[in-house]
Design an enzyme around this catalytic site. Sequence first.
Site, PDB file in Angstrom:
ATOM      1  N   ASP A  95       0.877  -1.169   0.000  1.00  0.00           N
ATOM      2  CA  ASP A  95       0.000   0.000   0.000  1.00  0.00           C
ATOM      3  C   ASP A  95       0.921   1.227   0.000  1.00  0.00           C
ATOM      4  OD1 ASP A  95      -2.281   1.508  -0.030  1.00  0.00           O
ATOM      5  OD2 ASP A  95      -2.998   0.912   1.946  1.00  0.00           O
TER       6      ASP A  95
ATOM      7  N   GLU B   1       0.284   4.533   1.920  1.00  0.00           N
ATOM      8  CA  GLU B   1       0.272   5.509   3.014  1.00  0.00           C
ATOM      9  C   GLU B   1       1.378   5.240   4.035  1.00  0.00           C
ATOM     10  OE1 GLU B   1      -2.308   3.967   1.738  1.00  0.00           O
ATOM     11  OE2 GLU B   1      -3.810   5.476   1.168  1.00  0.00           O
TER      12      GLU B   1
ATOM     13  N   HIS C  55      -2.616   0.016  -3.785  1.00  0.00           N
ATOM     14  CA  HIS C  55      -3.076   1.380  -3.495  1.00  0.00           C
ATOM     15  C   HIS C  55      -3.895   1.937  -4.657  1.00  0.00           C
ATOM     16  CE1 HIS C  55      -3.057   5.463  -1.920  1.00  0.00           C
ATOM     17  NE2 HIS C  55      -2.633   5.895  -3.102  1.00  0.00           N
TER      18      HIS C  55
ATOM     19  N   HIS D 192      -0.992   1.051   6.721  1.00  0.00           N
ATOM     20  CA  HIS D 192      -1.383   2.139   7.634  1.00  0.00           C
ATOM     21  C   HIS D 192      -2.420   1.616   8.623  1.00  0.00           C
ATOM     22  CE1 HIS D 192      -5.153   2.326   5.391  1.00  0.00           C
ATOM     23  NE2 HIS D 192      -4.402   2.144   4.323  1.00  0.00           N
TER      24      HIS D 192
ATOM     25  N   HIS E 126      -7.078   5.288   7.866  1.00  0.00           N
ATOM     26  CA  HIS E 126      -8.391   5.142   7.225  1.00  0.00           C
ATOM     27  C   HIS E 126      -8.604   3.654   6.996  1.00  0.00           C
ATOM     28  CE1 HIS E 126      -5.768   4.818   3.710  1.00  0.00           C
ATOM     29  NE2 HIS E 126      -6.776   4.305   3.029  1.00  0.00           N
TER      30      HIS E 126
ATOM     31  N   GLU F 269      -7.492  -2.142   7.302  1.00  0.00           N
ATOM     32  CA  GLU F 269      -6.999  -2.846   6.105  1.00  0.00           C
ATOM     33  C   GLU F 269      -6.019  -3.965   6.466  1.00  0.00           C
ATOM     34  OE1 GLU F 269      -5.799  -0.152   2.914  1.00  0.00           O
ATOM     35  OE2 GLU F 269      -7.365   1.234   3.553  1.00  0.00           O
TER      36      GLU F 269
HETATM   37 ZN   LIG Z   1      -3.620   3.085   0.150  1.00  0.00          ZN
END
Ligand SMILES: [Zn+2]
Length: 274
Positions: A8, A10, A60, A104, A116, A135
Amino acid sequence: MKILIAADMEGISGVVHWDQTSSKHPEYARFRKLMTGDVNAAIRGACEAGAEEVIVADGHGSGRNILIEELDPRARLNSGSPSPFAMVQGVDGGVSAAIFVGYHARNGSKDAILDHTWSSSSVSNVWINGQAIGEIGWNAAVCGHFQVPVIMISGDQTACAEAVELLGPIETAVVKQATGRMAAECLPPEVAQRAISDAAERAVGRLRAGERPQPLRFETPLTLTLELPHSDKADRAAILPGAQRVAGRRVEIVVDDAPTAYRAFRAFVGLARE
Ligand SMILES: [Zn+2]
């Protein structure tokens, strides 16, 4: 031994703002290069410890972030979106273990860069069988369905702590110390990527030595509860066949397994976003 590297953005080295992860912003070009560097560091560590095959999932946004021309030639890349298993595409192909790079913390975490869960505009909270997940939990649960353990994560200190709390003492590479949602003390990429490579090498080494963490499994059938930020979003999410509207901002669905829960979640978010 085949390793899935799920990436991902972030939690990538140096990332502290949405602009750096958005293809519409000029800063993105720098950070997709850094994302490729973090992924290459994990590939290097995994291969040094004896991984024979590495499959990378670009997880992502649209799944078109990693620069394939700079990717370590020992790996293959799952790119593009949507794919059946999204952020862990390739997990059903006989994978021994998974490594999460650039992850993240879940929505609502404190001192967590860009915390998030899938969509900051459409997801407030998610629970599976009453357990709050983000996630990390979602993708670990899909891996767990295929008996694939997650053996390492990189990201900020809060994402790494969330993974350890959920999955047990897996290897971590903390590439930044978050002091808020959009501020952190960051390691330079050279240092961060050495930490990622070392953690991947230790993780695959432990796996080869027979130390295999328990894959994340939930009791079936699974109850997925999603809390949305506004009731109109719940109005739309509740259109999904099988969904129950359990509160003004909450929908729920009962399904047979983690991959089906993941699909239901992605469908809920798609409907909510309209
Ligand atoms: Zn992401």
